[in-house]
Design a protein around this motif. Structure first.
Motif, PDB file in Angstrom:
ATOM      1  N   SER A 113     -23.485 -33.224 -40.805  1.00  9.67           N
ATOM      2  CA  SER A 113     -25.136 -32.258 -40.893  1.00  9.67           C
ATOM      3  C   SER A 113     -24.630 -30.502 -40.590  1.00  9.67           C
ATOM      4  CB  SER A 113     -25.437 -32.966 -40.101  1.00  9.67           C
ATOM      5  OG  SER A 113     -26.373 -33.214 -38.530  1.00  9.67           O
ATOM      6  N   ALA A 115     -24.794 -26.950 -39.914  1.00 10.65           N
ATOM      7  CA  ALA A 115     -26.336 -25.800 -39.932  1.00 10.65           C
ATOM      8  C   ALA A 115     -26.456 -25.162 -40.955  1.00 10.65           C
ATOM      9  CB  ALA A 115     -25.879 -25.391 -38.192  1.00 10.65           C
ATOM     10  N   SER A 214     -29.676 -29.621 -41.564  1.00 13.64           N
ATOM     11  CA  SER A 214     -29.787 -29.977 -40.217  1.00 13.64           C
ATOM     12  C   SER A 214     -30.893 -31.303 -40.727  1.00 13.64           C
ATOM     13  CB  SER A 214     -29.932 -29.788 -39.371  1.00 13.64           C
ATOM     14  OG  SER A 214     -31.732 -29.276 -39.184  1.00 13.64           O
TER      15      SER A 214
END
Ligand code: ADP
Ligand code: GN1
Ligand code: MG
Length: 356
Positions: A113, A115, A214
């Motif tokens: 995930s 940023a 995110s």
């Protein structure tokens, strides 16, 4: 702290012996931990849900359980393609520990995930992910609880804004006349957009409402999108805002809280890639009023974010987690720079959407 976390984790229906509990992620609202277990047992996400921001955590967990159940019935790999809520041993979807509410779900391994989006391919996958999430829920017809009142409703946000400015609880308003003018000068155009949602010109659907990068998982193997996570804000709203909110992160050349405004701007290349992914999934089911306002939704949500960061700063930093005292003001300036960049490139944004 560890003992307390262990005690809370043990009140959920977890398999296997817990070997560790560690903080994870950089969410602004909840506290997230990963719970690792021995051997073949799955790992878990344990989350302290912010009950000040989400006043009805049980209602929120009911939403999450209902939408994930709906998605699971449609996908090939139900344990990876959406969250799996883990109930507490007493059958509830949360554990109460004094004032705090906790929830658990399966940790989905072999995922990333990021940023930020470094490549158009990733932005394309993100767009597919948001579009697919909405498509999977397009026939979800049970009522959902409103987990945060008026979340993307700018009429409601302006009501909060007017009250916060009038109260000026920490005496910051007099220093912020320029920033406040950024909000006031756009009040009418933002209200005009929302009026189209209120009068039904722009239809409402089940939406995620917090689509920043995110909040989606990608497969580590090939970078393809896997599923939307952080489902706390799933509610009924306009689908457009899921697109617009994602553009804030996928297409920003800088950080959401960049201290250097020169870093911040909207990349048309990333905007196009995200829009291609999103429209690949959604184009056929969108009505003309939605297509006409897709590009504007990026301005709307970025404006709303400027308002929310500034309002929290004026309110004494009570909503978002901050890392230093001026953090919300820095976020306000960085998001305003992004908004200006969108305004300057708006004709090109509209043309990209038309061409897709
Ligand atoms: P917050 O509400 O604080 O933003 P999130 O639910 O977004 O919390 O979780 C924070 C981070 O934890 C995510 O960005 C992601 O990196 C990771 N994460 C959350 N849920 C899972 C999951 N089920 N599997 C793997 N990673 C997860
Ligand atoms: C919050 O929870 P998190 O960090 O994914 C916020 C979003 C904002 C975002 C700004 C419930 O998201 O609305 O856009 O911060 N979530 C809530 O980064 O307010
Ligand atoms: Mg999150």
């Amino acid at each position: 702290m560890k003992e307390r976390l262990l005690d809370i984790a043990s009140r959920f229906e977890l398999e296997g012996r817990i070997t560790d509990i560690k903080p994870l992620g950089e969410g602004f609202i909840n506290d997230t931990y990963v719970v690792t277990t021995e051997g073949d047992a799955p790992d878990y996400i344990l989350q302290r849900k912010n009950h000040v921001i989400f006043p009805d955590v049980p209602g929120m967990m009911d939403n999450i359980k209902a939408v994930t159940k709906h998605i699971k019935a449609k996908v090939a790999d139900p344990l990876r393609e959406t969250l799996t809520v883990i109930p507490a041993k007493d059958g509830k979807l949360y554990v109460r520990d004094g004032e705090n509410y906790w929830a658990a779900c399966l940790f989905i391994p072999d995922t990333t995930s990021p940023a930020r989006a470094d490549t158009p391919e990733l932005a394309y996958q993100g767009g597919l992910g948001t579009g697919r999430f909405q498509a999977l829920l397009s026939d979800f017809d049970k009522p959902l609880n409103e987990t945060i009142k008026g979340f993307h409703n700018i009429r409601w946000r302006f009501k909060q804004w007017d009250e916060t400015l009038a109260a000026d609880p920490v005496g910051r308003v007099s220093q912020l006349q320029e920033e406040i003018s950024w909000i006031e000068s756009r009040r009418k155009e933002m209200m005009d957009f929302w009026a189209l949602v209120e009068d039904g010109t722009i239809p409402r659907h089940v939406t995620h409402n917090d689509t920043k990068i995110s909040n989606i998982l990608f497969n580590s193997s090939d970078g393809s999108m896997l599923c939307m996570i952080d489902l706390d804000t799933v509610m009924t709203s306009t689908s457009l805002n899921d697109f617009g909110d994602a553009i804030r992160s996928y297409a920003n050349t800088g950080a959401e809280d960049d201290r250097n405004p020169d870093n911040v701007g909207m990349s048309l290349e990333m905007f196009k890639a995200y829009a291609e992914g999103y429209l690949h999934e959604q184009k056929a089911s969108m009505v003309q009023s939605e297509l006409d306002h897709l590009a504007f939704s990026a301005r709307y949500i970025t404006f709303e974010q400027v308002l929310r960061f500034l309002m929290d700063y004026i309110d004494g930093d009570r909503y978002y987690k901050i890392a230093y005292p001026e953090h919300n003001l820095v976020r306000t300036h960085a998001q305003y720079k992004l908004l200006r960049s969108m305004e300057e490139q708006y004709c090109q944004m509209c043309e990209i959407i038309r061409n897709i």
